[in-house]
Motif scaffolding. Structure first.
Motif, PDB file in Angstrom:
ATOM      1  N   UNK A 122     -72.971  82.501 -58.659  1.00  0.00           N
ATOM      2  CA  UNK A 122     -73.586  81.177 -58.535  1.00  0.00           C
ATOM      3  C   UNK A 122     -74.985  81.322 -57.942  1.00  0.00           C
ATOM      4  N   UNK A 123     -75.906  80.469 -58.372  1.00  0.00           N
ATOM      5  CA  UNK A 123     -77.244  80.365 -57.768  1.00  0.00           C
ATOM      6  C   UNK A 123     -77.953  81.722 -57.672  1.00  0.00           C
ATOM      7  N   UNK A 124     -78.134  82.370 -58.820  1.00  0.00           N
ATOM      8  CA  UNK A 124     -78.722  83.700 -58.834  1.00  0.00           C
ATOM      9  C   UNK A 124     -80.248  83.613 -58.696  1.00  0.00           C
ATOM     10  N   UNK A 125     -80.731  83.529 -57.459  1.00  0.00           N
ATOM     11  CA  UNK A 125     -82.166  83.327 -57.224  1.00  0.00           C
ATOM     12  C   UNK A 125     -82.957  84.627 -57.096  1.00  0.00           C
ATOM     13  N   UNK A 126     -82.282  85.702 -56.705  1.00  0.00           N
ATOM     14  CA  UNK A 126     -83.001  86.918 -56.324  1.00  0.00           C
ATOM     15  C   UNK A 126     -83.902  87.440 -57.444  1.00  0.00           C
TER      16      UNK A 126
END
Length: 383
Positions: free
Chosen positions: A281-285
């Motif tokens: 979830x929420x793969x921001x990197x």
């Protein structure tokens, strides 16, 4: 293929029950075909359910079309099981194309065939049978009827249990099985997992749910105690810091945000987990790192860059799992919060480490990426 054509011509009538074509000669493409009879507007048709790339497609054919289609497809497969109300056939096709047919009569009472076009799906947790935790979580009534506004949740829980059902051969039924669920939240799936494995499949299973929310953990422990689930415990804690076990059989991590998924995967690998089920979830990197001159015309659009970054992140996670000795798959999974379909990474430990290091490094270099999972694996859990 004349023998196969003759069998199909003799069998495809109102007494036909089903046929399953399996064991493809080559990897990739269609992996299985199921055939069943249906009645549409008074006409007998045959529905072919075609399984390809973890998806299923349905096509309806008349008798002649079905025979033509199946005879052609048997060139690509090694086996067909076929049933009518009178007979059972096993058809085997060798590498050189030699056809062997085994036939026997049906014994005992044969179940009536459902000829409806849109028959209802058979769920692992069935409506009409009361399940205590589903009642307390607001999904079912006391009588076992699914609450109308919660049917999506009911369907999603069953979808998750299908993934569990697929990996049952990997779990040793002769001893206690340990499963860790990181970021368990309200624990719909944790309770479902315990109920399915312990109550329905009679596994000796110990499940530990871990989450940061104190109130949620307290509530889940109260429910677990209420149901007498002695080996289902919930703890307050962080994925990165958890050290309560040395080895586990399965690690589940659903919607662990951003790099929390990487910590969970690294922990699972370190614990020698046989099975890993992860819905990131929420793969921001990667979104903050990704850069490539050739892709610049695409990456300049924020929304597109975000989605590409998420897909690249999860693909590399699966690659790293393969590198560490797992067979990894990326499958579609319905999100528990009713958002669009999501990605589930399913990994089964084979012990055979992948020879993909060079390809991974080349990909990372081209996209300017240095992700947390890589660092964790290189430094044995510490960044």
């Amino acid at each position: 293929m004349e023998e196969i054509r003759n069998i199909l011509e003799e069998s495809l009538h109102i007494d036909f029950i089903q046929a399953i074509i399996s064991n493809p000669k080559k990897k990739g493409g269609i992996i299985k075909i199921k055939v069943r009879p249906i009645i549409v507007k008074g006409e007998l048709l045959f529905q072919c359910e075609i399984f390809e790339n973890k998806q299923a497609f349905h096509k309806n054919y008349n008798r002649e079309e079905t025979i033509l289609y199946l005879v052609g497809k048997m060139e690509e497969f090694k086996q067909m099981q076929l049933e009518t109300k009178q007979l059972q056939y096993t058809v085997l096709v060798s590498k050189k194309g030699k056809v062997t047919v085994k036939q026997k009569k049906q014994v005992g009472c044969v179940k009536e065939v459902d000829l409806s076009h849109n028959r209802s799906k058979k769920y692992i947790l069935q409506e009409g049978k009361s399940v205590p935790f589903l009642y307390d979580l607001g999904v079912m009534t006391k009588e076992g009827k699914v609450v109308k506004t919660r049917f999506d949740k009911f369907r999603q829980i069953n979808r998750f249990l299908e993934f569990i059902e697929d990996i049952l051969p990997q779990l040793n039924k002769e001893r206690e099985i340990t499963i860790l669920d990181f970021g368990c939240g309200k624990s719909y799936l944790t309770f479902a997992m315990y109920y399915y494995l312990h109550e329905l499949k009679e596994y000796d299973v110990r499940i530990i749910g871990l989450d940061l929310k104190k109130e949620v953990i307290q509530h889940c422990n109260e429910l677990s105690e209420k149901y007498g689930y002695e080996k289902l415990k919930f703890l307050e804690g962080n994925i990165a810091d958890y050290t309560g076990v040395n080895e586990v059989d399965m690690v589940v991590t659903l919607h662990a945000c951003d790099t929390a998924t990487d910590y969970a995967l690294a922990k699972a690998i370190g614990w020698n987990a046989k099975v890993i089920l992860s819905v990131p979830c929420c793969q921001h990197e990667a979104n903050s790192q990704i850069k490539n001159e050739v892709l610049e015309p695409i990456l300049k659009y924020g929304l597109i860059k975000e989605r590409i970054s998420a897909l690249v992140t999860d693909a590399l996670r699966a690659d790293y799992l393969e590198k560490e000795g797992y067979e990894a798959q990326i499958l579609e999974f319905i999100d528990m919060e009713h958002t669009p379909k999501n990605i589930l990474i399913r990994a089964i430990k084979t012990g055979k480490k992948g020879k993909n290091t060079e390809k991974i490094e080349e990909c990372e270099e081209q996209l300017n990426l240095s992700l947390t999972l890589k660092k964790l694996l290189e430094h044995k859990g510490e960044v």
